[in-house]
Enzyme design. Structure first.
Site, mmCIF file in Angstrom:
data_model
loop_
_atom_site.group_PDB
_atom_site.id
_atom_site.type_symbol
_atom_site.label_atom_id
_atom_site.label_comp_id
_atom_site.label_asym_id
_atom_site.label_seq_id
_atom_site.Cartn_x
_atom_site.Cartn_y
_atom_site.Cartn_z
ATOM 1 N N VAL A 40 8.227 6.344 16.389
ATOM 2 C CA VAL A 40 7.669 6.432 15.411
ATOM 3 C C VAL A 40 6.688 8.084 15.303
ATOM 4 O O VAL A 40 6.474 9.130 15.108
ATOM 5 C CB VAL A 40 8.266 5.619 13.953
ATOM 6 C CG1 VAL A 40 7.359 6.672 12.798
ATOM 7 C CG2 VAL A 40 8.895 5.242 13.612
ATOM 8 N N LYS B 270 0.672 -1.031 -0.302
ATOM 9 C CA LYS B 270 -0.101 0.179 0.222
ATOM 10 C C LYS B 270 1.039 0.886 -0.372
ATOM 11 O O LYS B 270 0.774 1.919 -0.536
ATOM 12 C CB LYS B 270 -0.880 -0.128 1.737
ATOM 13 C CG LYS B 270 -1.223 0.988 1.874
ATOM 14 C CD LYS B 270 -2.040 1.585 3.072
ATOM 15 C CE LYS B 270 -2.528 2.776 3.681
ATOM 16 N NZ LYS B 270 -0.892 3.063 4.692
ATOM 17 N N ASP C 154 4.504 0.417 12.030
ATOM 18 C CA ASP C 154 3.275 -0.203 11.254
ATOM 19 C C ASP C 154 3.257 -1.632 12.020
ATOM 20 O O ASP C 154 2.269 -2.927 11.892
ATOM 21 C CB ASP C 154 3.135 0.090 10.091
ATOM 22 C CG ASP C 154 3.344 1.589 9.592
ATOM 23 O OD1 ASP C 154 1.934 1.627 9.932
ATOM 24 O OD2 ASP C 154 4.361 1.756 9.535
ATOM 25 N N CYS D 5 -4.146 7.899 9.161
ATOM 26 C CA CYS D 5 -5.092 7.114 10.643
ATOM 27 C C CYS D 5 -4.208 8.175 11.914
ATOM 28 O O CYS D 5 -3.558 9.301 11.595
ATOM 29 C CB CYS D 5 -4.177 6.309 10.531
ATOM 30 S SG CYS D 5 -4.359 5.284 10.223
ATOM 31 N N ARG E 151 -3.684 11.066 3.202
ATOM 32 C CA ARG E 151 -2.598 12.369 3.551
ATOM 33 C C ARG E 151 -2.147 12.034 2.313
ATOM 34 O O ARG E 151 -0.683 12.930 1.663
ATOM 35 C CB ARG E 151 -1.529 11.728 4.207
ATOM 36 C CG ARG E 151 -1.660 11.715 5.725
ATOM 37 C CD ARG E 151 -0.949 11.118 6.722
ATOM 38 N NE ARG E 151 0.187 11.993 6.712
ATOM 39 C CZ ARG E 151 0.464 12.641 7.386
ATOM 40 N NH1 ARG E 151 -0.514 13.612 7.865
ATOM 41 N NH2 ARG E 151 1.928 13.570 6.990
HETATM 42 N N1 EPU Z 1 6.376 13.857 10.571
HETATM 43 C C1 EPU Z 1 6.762 15.475 10.882
HETATM 44 N N2 EPU Z 1 6.144 16.271 10.140
HETATM 45 C C2 EPU Z 1 6.161 16.023 8.638
HETATM 46 C C3 EPU Z 1 5.858 14.795 8.496
HETATM 47 C C4 EPU Z 1 6.122 13.841 9.213
HETATM 48 O O1 EPU Z 1 6.728 15.767 12.277
HETATM 49 O O2 EPU Z 1 5.993 16.831 8.139
HETATM 50 C C5 EPU Z 1 6.963 13.551 11.820
HETATM 51 C C6 EPU Z 1 5.599 12.394 12.217
HETATM 52 O O3 EPU Z 1 3.989 13.282 12.735
HETATM 53 C C7 EPU Z 1 6.283 11.067 12.653
HETATM 54 C C8 EPU Z 1 7.426 10.985 11.853
HETATM 55 O O4 EPU Z 1 7.473 12.152 11.470
HETATM 56 O O5 EPU Z 1 6.200 11.106 14.152
HETATM 57 C C9 EPU Z 1 7.700 9.968 10.723
HETATM 58 O O6 EPU Z 1 6.392 9.768 9.531
HETATM 59 P P1 EPU Z 1 6.659 9.964 8.162
HETATM 60 O O7 EPU Z 1 6.398 11.197 7.086
HETATM 61 O O8 EPU Z 1 7.752 8.755 8.580
HETATM 62 O O9 EPU Z 1 4.778 8.804 8.309
HETATM 63 P P2 EPU Z 1 3.791 9.237 7.186
HETATM 64 O O10 EPU Z 1 4.720 8.908 5.460
HETATM 65 O O11 EPU Z 1 2.999 10.250 6.970
HETATM 66 C C10 EPU Z 1 4.384 6.662 6.398
HETATM 67 C C11 EPU Z 1 3.551 5.614 5.605
HETATM 68 C C12 EPU Z 1 2.649 5.191 7.330
HETATM 69 C C13 EPU Z 1 4.054 4.761 8.195
HETATM 70 C C14 EPU Z 1 5.030 5.798 8.692
HETATM 71 C C15 EPU Z 1 6.332 5.235 9.021
HETATM 72 C C16 EPU Z 1 1.935 5.806 3.438
HETATM 73 C C17 EPU Z 1 1.413 6.377 3.104
HETATM 74 N N3 EPU Z 1 1.918 6.095 4.985
HETATM 75 O O12 EPU Z 1 3.384 7.374 7.109
HETATM 76 O O13 EPU Z 1 1.566 3.941 6.808
HETATM 77 O O14 EPU Z 1 3.456 4.086 9.553
HETATM 78 O O15 EPU Z 1 5.341 5.897 6.710
HETATM 79 O O16 EPU Z 1 7.235 4.172 8.224
HETATM 80 O O17 EPU Z 1 2.842 5.812 3.373
HETATM 81 C C18 EPU Z 1 0.213 2.620 7.325
HETATM 82 O O18 EPU Z 1 0.191 2.304 7.069
HETATM 83 O O19 EPU Z 1 -0.782 2.304 8.876
HETATM 84 C C19 EPU Z 1 0.642 3.855 7.924
HETATM 85 C C20 EPU Z 1 0.503 4.810 9.115
#
Ligand code: EPU
Length: 447
Positions: free
Chosen positions: A333, A23, A311, A121, A97
């Site tokens: 994380v 995904k 995850d 989420c 997102r």
């Molecule tokens: N963060 C910030 N500012 C930002 C972006 C992120 O502070 O602008 C922080 C977040 O709050 C978090 C950390 O950085 O504490 C990591 O977030 P990251 O950006 O890595 O997560 P993401 O890209 O929003 C993706 C996956 C998530 C997965 C995370 C970590 C997608 C669509 N989502 O999220 O997947 O948990 O990476 O591997 O790719 C899921 O599949 O259930 C899911 C939540």
């Protein structure tokens, strides 16, 4: 499938299921197609709601999308990209997102982009500050409006030097999707290097991008004037595979996860073995089972790749309620990913949550009032309960708990699980789970 799921627990899950593309890669590769001057084709695409959401968003922007869900093939023709109506984007984005990742490609193609308020989420604040700062560094003008955020790039996008405060997956993808067609060189340090990101880099390279990854988390991108389409088969969903593995362990079952691959799951496999689970890596997948006897407690810390994925944490915690002794899990994380344990406690689990960084190094959330460490004392038999699904991974974990518990549980809001778990009702049936689904109208469909 917005119904109520009735789960008669206590039966080990046994059998074979298949996982397809990840995904968290597929949705990004679909967005990458926007950057091409030619059509792209993605294979091994799972039939999940997040794919539908991105397909609809691309369609709104003039991309011709053809999806064969059964075959798992999606073709994307971006030759007539156009601006979409704000209200439509908002309606289609739902809780996803992903729209934030449309910004770079749309700025390149149209000179402007608009994104609505973002969902995802509820597992922490999930801000987008890194994303907006990155886009600004490339030269975008960010204008926050009532309906969302408008971006423009009057002087075009230029390569830049970016250092991430944290190796964020989304921010790394934002940089890649923007830098590949920005003028000049971009250097991204402290980047995320998850396998899904490496597969996105592979896709971009197939399209004509020049990207190199150093051992120290630095990614360098040389901007190019033109990108073509790609043909690519998505890497397997290691989160889904790990979720079914934990389900096998928690229910004392035996599940062959066809399509699961070892290299992306090495950290999970080590942990699974330490807890006392057994696995066998085969050519076409991985078999996970409970070998009998007691499970062992562990100390675990979630982290960015190559660490233990956040995850994987929630499904595994359910299995840890069945392990002998005290397990400690430090979530580094997301600041708020233990909300799902309330329901587990209601089912008989002994889990305490702490603000302190337990069992590992001090993380970003230490001393900041975030409940981000858990101590799980086991084994505790689980009792059936009425449960409301809180988020994607938490929801699947509740489902595992209900499958492991004695008695009949009722799980509400299972529709969220469709965001990331393909045909999970069919898979539960294939594994011998005793589940039935009551549709909103009150009809009961047995599966
Ligand atoms: N963060 C910030 N500012 C930002 C972006 C992120 O502070 O602008 C922080 C977040 O709050 C978090 C950390 O950085 O504490 C990591 O977030 P990251 O950006 O890595 O997560 P993401 O890209 O929003 C993706 C996956 C998530 C997965 C995370 C970590 C997608 C669509 N989502 O999220 O997947 O948990 O990476 O591997 O790719 C899921 O599949 O259930 C899911 C939540």
């Amino acid at each position: 499938m917005s119904g109520l799921l009735t789960v008669e627990g206590g039966t080990p899950l046994q059998g074979e299921i298949t996982v397809r593309g990840a995904k968290n890669f597929v949705s990004k590769a679909m967005v990458a197609s926007l950057l091409g001057e030619e059509a792209s084709e993605l294979r091994n695409v799972p039939q999940i709601r997040d794919v539908e959401v991105v397909a609809n968003l691309l369609g709104l922007h003039g991309v011709l999308v053809e999806h064969d869900p059964q075959a798992g093939v999606i073709s994307l023709d971006p030759r007539n990209v156009e601006a979409a109506h704000v209200a439509d984007i908002d309606a289609y984005a739902g809780s996803s997102r992903i729209p934030i990742l449309f910004c770079g490609p749309l700025l390149h193609r149209l000179g402007e982009a608009f994104i609505p308020d973002l969902g995802g989420c509820r597992i922490g604040d999930r801000p987008i500050d890194y994303h907006l700062n990155i886009l600004r560094q490339f030269g975008a003008v960010v204008d926050k409006r009532v309906q969302g955020i408008h971006l423009s790039a009057p002087g075009g996008l230029r390569g830049t030097k970016i250092h991430l405060p944290y190796p964020s997956v989304g921010a790394t993808e934002q940089t890649l999707l923007t830098a590949v067609r920005a003028s000049g060189l971009t250097e991204l340090s402290n980047a995320a290097i998850e396998p899904e990101i490496m597969d996105l880099i592979a896709v971009l390279q197939k399209m004509g991008a020049i990207i190199s990854v150093d051992t120290d988390r630095t990614i360098r991108i040389e901007g190019v004037d033109r990108l073509d389409g790609f043909r690519h088969s998505a890497l397997a969903d290691r989160i889904e595979a790990g979720s079914w593995a934990s389900a096998a362990l928690a229910t004392r079952g035996d599940v062959f996860v066809k399509g699961a691959t070892q290299p992306e799951m090495m950290t999970f496999l080590n942990t699974f073995r330490k807890v006392g689970g057994a696995f066998d890596v085969r050519e076409d997948g991985i078999r996970f089972w409970h070998p009998g006897g007691d499970l062992r407690s562990i100390v675990l810390e979630t982290d960015v790749h190559p660490g233990f994925m956040t995850d994987w944490q929630q499904p595994l915690v359910v299995a840890l309620t069945q392990a002998n002794g005290l397990s400690i899990v430090h979530e580094t994380v997301y600041e708020n990913r233990f909300g799902f344990t309330d329901a587990l406690r209601g089912m008989g689990a002994t889990i305490q949550i702490y603000r302190e960084c337990l069992g590992g190094l001090e993380c970003r959330f230490g001393q900041r009032n975030f409940n981000h460490s858990a101590v799980i004392s086991g084994p505790t038999p689980l009792r059936a309960a009425d449960i409301e699904v809180p988020d994607l991974r938490g929801g699947f974990s509740h489902l595992i708990a209900a499958l492991a518990a004695e008695g009949t549980s009722r799980v509400r809001g299972i529709d969220i699980i469709n965001r990331g778990y393909e045909n999970f009702m069919d898979k539960l049936e294939a594994l011998g789970a005793k589940v039935s689904l009551a549709e909103a109208e009150g009809q009961v469909a047995l599966v």
